[in-house]
Write a protein that holds these residues in place. Structure first.
Motif, short mmCIF file in Angstrom:
data_model
loop_
_atom_site.label_atom_id
_atom_site.label_comp_id
_atom_site.label_asym_id
_atom_site.label_seq_id
_atom_site.Cartn_x
_atom_site.Cartn_y
_atom_site.Cartn_z
N THR A 85 0.86 -1.19 0.00
CA THR A 85 0.00 0.00 0.00
C THR A 85 0.89 1.23 0.00
N VAL A 86 0.92 1.92 -1.14
CA VAL A 86 1.73 3.13 -1.29
C VAL A 86 0.87 4.22 -1.93
N ASP A 87 1.44 5.41 -2.07
CA ASP A 87 0.72 6.49 -2.74
C ASP A 87 0.87 6.36 -4.25
N ASP A 88 0.04 7.09 -5.00
CA ASP A 88 0.06 6.92 -6.46
C ASP A 88 1.39 7.37 -7.07
N ILE A 164 -2.42 3.34 -13.88
CA ILE A 164 -1.60 3.27 -12.67
C ILE A 164 -1.93 4.42 -11.73
N GLY A 165 -2.04 4.13 -10.45
CA GLY A 165 -2.36 5.15 -9.45
C GLY A 165 -3.80 5.01 -8.96
N LYS A 166 -4.67 4.49 -9.82
CA LYS A 166 -6.10 4.40 -9.43
C LYS A 166 -6.31 3.38 -8.30
N GLY A 167 -5.55 2.27 -8.34
CA GLY A 167 -5.66 1.26 -7.29
C GLY A 167 -5.15 1.83 -5.97
N ALA A 168 -4.00 2.50 -6.05
CA ALA A 168 -3.38 3.06 -4.84
C ALA A 168 -4.30 4.10 -4.21
#
Ligand code: NDP
Ligand SMILES: O=CC(=O)O
Length: 291
Positions: A85-88, A164-168
């Motif tokens: 779990t990280v930021d986008d 990419i980024g939407k999941g995060a």
């Protein structure tokens, strides 16, 4: 295949190769037949698909992009799946480095599936062991389709959210809500006890009403006994609130409740509770009420 984060233990029905910074934590998997490699680079070079699960943005970047990092072993035809779990921004940085090798990249965020049959002591560790996770994914759709059978072994359902980024970001919003819910639930347990109510009855009342959430029923009984068997470490819940605050600031969205909850988790960390379950945040309220 490489598992960096070890707390969520999966039952793979396929060949598994493992690495972890603290090697002894790989031993149970090795005894079940997994192969051990000496670095993330070696795992990535050996495997078609590499799955990484690290504590936070710094360790996720280090293991993907650093010295002996997985990117050095990646190349065309291979896939890298980051489950930390990280930021986008972090996810995009790792994605760029992996894709520069010709490999594909998928971010996958875990959430636990709430089943009425879950044992009351469990949190997110047991659902992981039972293959009852929910996956929030984003990135290369072809890699998503390729690893779908693996995700189906580990989870109950999966969402493909696009770029990419939407999941995060979806995961950070979810965990922002979860952290705030746990903080306010803790306040309710403490207040009920202070005013002479039985907190166990409070848990039962909440469980039967419109504000019921499986998390309260799962964690409430052990919280009342001041027991916090670690399913989701408190330090990671605080990390997710911190990242959610950064996300909210980037779009000028006020999130005052989450900001207040974050302060409570910081107090709990300062009390040495980082590695306890995140439900140990209630201890921060106990110290405040002792005079
Ligand atoms: N636990 C849960 O229920 C869930 C966790 N997550 C997320 O998954 C990630 C991992 O969680 P979890 O497994 O519970 O966490 P743990 O703290 O149990 O494990 C963290 C892992 O990261 C490794 N690590 C930490 N720092 C470094 C570093 N600098 N270099 C190399 N390895 C490092 C640790 O290695 P070592 O063993 O050597 O310390 C360990 O394998 C977190 O981002 C968390 O937010 C998401 C959903 C659910
Ligand atoms: O991110 C934590 C979880 O339990 O899900």
């Amino acid at each position: 295949m490489f598992i960096g984060g070890y707390r969520a233990v999966y039952k793979f029905k396929c060949d598994v190769t493992v690495w972890n910074r603290t090697k002894s934590k790989c031993d149970p998997l090795i005894s079940l037949g997994a192969t051990y490699k000496a670095s993330p680079e070696e795992v990535a070079a050996y495997c078609d698909v590499t799955i990484a699960m690290l504590a936070d943005p710094n360790s996720a970047v280090d293991i993907a992009c650093g010295k002996n990092g997985a990117a050095n072993g990646m190349g065309p035809g291979k896939g890298y799946v980051d489950v930390s779990t990280v930021d986008d921004g972090t996810s995009k940085l790792i994605c760029e480095r992996i894709k520069a090798t010709g490999a594909s990249f998928l971010e996958v965020l875990l959430f636990f599936f709430a089943s009425p049959s879950l044992a009351p002591v469990s949190g997110s560790k047991k659902p992981a062991e039972d293959g009852q996770l929910i996956f929030l994914t984003a990135g290369d759709q072809s890699l998503y389709e390729r690893v779908a059978p693996l995700l189906e072994i580990m989870g109950k359902s999966k969402f493909y959210l696009g770029d990419i980024g939407k999941g995060a970001t979806m995961k950070l919003v979810v965990n922002m809500v979860m952290g705030s819910m746990m903080a306010t639930f803790s306040e309710g347990l403490m207040l009920s006890e202070k005013v002479g109510l039985d907190p166990s009855v409070l848990v039962e009342v909440i469980s039967q009403g419109a504000i019921s959430a499986p998390m309260y029923r799962l964690k409430g009984p052990s919280m009342i006994q001041s027991q916090y068997p670690t399913a989701f470490p408190l330090k990671h819940q605080q990390k997710d609130l911190r990242l959610a605050l950064g996300l909210a600031e980037s779009v000028s969205q006020p999130i005052p409740i989450a900001a207040a909850a974050n302060e409570l988790y910081k107090v709990a960390k300062s009390q040495g509770l980082s590695d306890e379950d995140f439900s140990a945040v209630i201890e921060a309220l106990k110290s405040k009420t002792k005079e």
